[in-house]
Design a protein around this motif. Structure first.
Motif, PDB file in Angstrom:
ATOM      1  N   ASP A 107       0.820  -1.210   0.000  1.00  0.00           N
ATOM      2  CA  ASP A 107       0.000   0.000   0.000  1.00  0.00           C
ATOM      3  C   ASP A 107       0.856   1.263   0.000  1.00  0.00           C
ATOM      4  N   ARG A 108       2.046   1.182   0.526  1.00  0.00           N
ATOM      5  CA  ARG A 108       2.952   2.338   0.600  1.00  0.00           C
ATOM      6  C   ARG A 108       3.996   2.313  -0.517  1.00  0.00           C
ATOM      7  N   ASN A 109       3.770   1.437  -1.502  1.00  0.00           N
ATOM      8  CA  ASN A 109       4.669   1.318  -2.650  1.00  0.00           C
ATOM      9  C   ASN A 109       6.085   0.921  -2.250  1.00  0.00           C
ATOM     10  N   CYS A 110       6.187   0.065  -1.247  1.00  0.00           N
ATOM     11  CA  CYS A 110       7.485  -0.455  -0.807  1.00  0.00           C
ATOM     12  C   CYS A 110       7.691  -1.851  -1.383  1.00  0.00           C
ATOM     13  N   ASP A 111       8.927  -2.198  -1.636  1.00  0.00           N
ATOM     14  CA  ASP A 111       9.270  -3.524  -2.150  1.00  0.00           C
ATOM     15  C   ASP A 111       9.292  -4.577  -1.050  1.00  0.00           C
ATOM     16  N   LEU A 112       9.718  -4.170   0.132  1.00  0.00           N
ATOM     17  CA  LEU A 112       9.854  -5.103   1.247  1.00  0.00           C
ATOM     18  C   LEU A 112       9.119  -4.580   2.466  1.00  0.00           C
ATOM     19  N   GLY A 113       8.507  -5.484   3.191  1.00  0.00           N
ATOM     20  CA  GLY A 113       7.903  -5.172   4.477  1.00  0.00           C
ATOM     21  C   GLY A 113       8.514  -6.096   5.504  1.00  0.00           C
ATOM     22  N   VAL A 114       9.090  -5.533   6.547  1.00  0.00           N
ATOM     23  CA  VAL A 114       9.773  -6.319   7.572  1.00  0.00           C
ATOM     24  C   VAL A 114       9.125  -6.046   8.916  1.00  0.00           C
ATOM     25  N   LEU A 115       8.685  -7.107   9.575  1.00  0.00           N
ATOM     26  CA  LEU A 115       8.140  -7.014  10.926  1.00  0.00           C
ATOM     27  C   LEU A 115       9.279  -7.274  11.900  1.00  0.00           C
ATOM     28  N   VAL A 116       9.501  -6.357  12.827  1.00  0.00           N
ATOM     29  CA  VAL A 116      10.551  -6.511  13.833  1.00  0.00           C
ATOM     30  C   VAL A 116       9.889  -6.703  15.185  1.00  0.00           C
ATOM     31  N   THR A 117      10.316  -7.759  15.899  1.00  0.00           N
ATOM     32  CA  THR A 117       9.775  -8.033  17.234  1.00  0.00           C
ATOM     33  C   THR A 117      10.912  -8.200  18.223  1.00  0.00           C
ATOM     34  N   ALA A 118      10.681  -7.692  19.415  1.00  0.00           N
ATOM     35  CA  ALA A 118      11.669  -7.848  20.490  1.00  0.00           C
ATOM     36  C   ALA A 118      11.701  -9.312  20.912  1.00  0.00           C
ATOM     37  N   ARG A 119      12.808  -9.697  21.516  1.00  0.00           N
ATOM     38  CA  ARG A 119      12.947 -11.051  22.043  1.00  0.00           C
ATOM     39  C   ARG A 119      12.929 -11.000  23.556  1.00  0.00           C
ATOM     40  N   ALA A 120      12.444 -12.050  24.163  1.00  0.00           N
ATOM     41  CA  ALA A 120      12.426 -12.127  25.626  1.00  0.00           C
ATOM     42  C   ALA A 120      13.852 -11.954  26.150  1.00  0.00           C
TER      43      ALA A 120
END
Length: 139
Positions: free
Chosen positions: A62-75
């Motif tokens: 939707d934002r015209n980006c090639d890649l979407g990366v989800l970043v999550t913290a680790r315990a």
């Protein structure tokens, strides 16, 4: 909000100097959308994580980006260890970033891939996003 600032700072220091936090994720990183969130991801099952990765992929498109990366913290990994937090993207995005010519079956292409944030940043830079690999970074 601390998590998003930690990731934004990491990106800014490692090849994406214009990275900044926005409501939609971290922007100023060219055609890569980085989304920080989902605190409950440490305990989420594969199906839920796949849904989140899919949503980030849709948001990136939707934002015209090639890649979407989800970043999550680790315990037990605080902001000082942000490089070792998890970065998730779908297999088809990983294949595109690696310039893969391999056609992926539909049932596999949407599956999530997990790697360290530091690895995802290097992968994105190797694919031509951010500053080129091998350039000196500001201290």
């Amino acid at each position: 909000m601390i998590a998003e600032h930690a990731v934004t700072g990491y990106l800014a220091e490692h090849g994406f100097p214009s990275a900044e936090s926005a409501l939609s994720g971290i922007v100023g990183t060219g055609r890569v959308l980085w989304v920080v969130g989902y605190r409950e991801a440490e305990h989420a099952g594969d199906a839920l994580l796949a849904d989140w990765v899919d949503q980030v992929r849709v948001d990136a498109g939707d934002r015209n980006c090639d890649l979407g990366v989800l970043v999550t913290a680790r315990a037990d990994y605080g902001p000082a260890r942000v490089a070792s937090w998890w970065a998730h993207l779908d297999i088809s995005a990983l294949s595109r970033a690696m310039r893969g010519a391999l056609a992926l079956p539909e049932e596999v292409s949407a599956g999530p891939v997990r790697m360290h944030l530091s690895t995802a940043v290097l992968l994105a830079r190797a694919a031509g996003y951010g500053t080129p690999l091998g350039t000196e970074e500001a201290a």
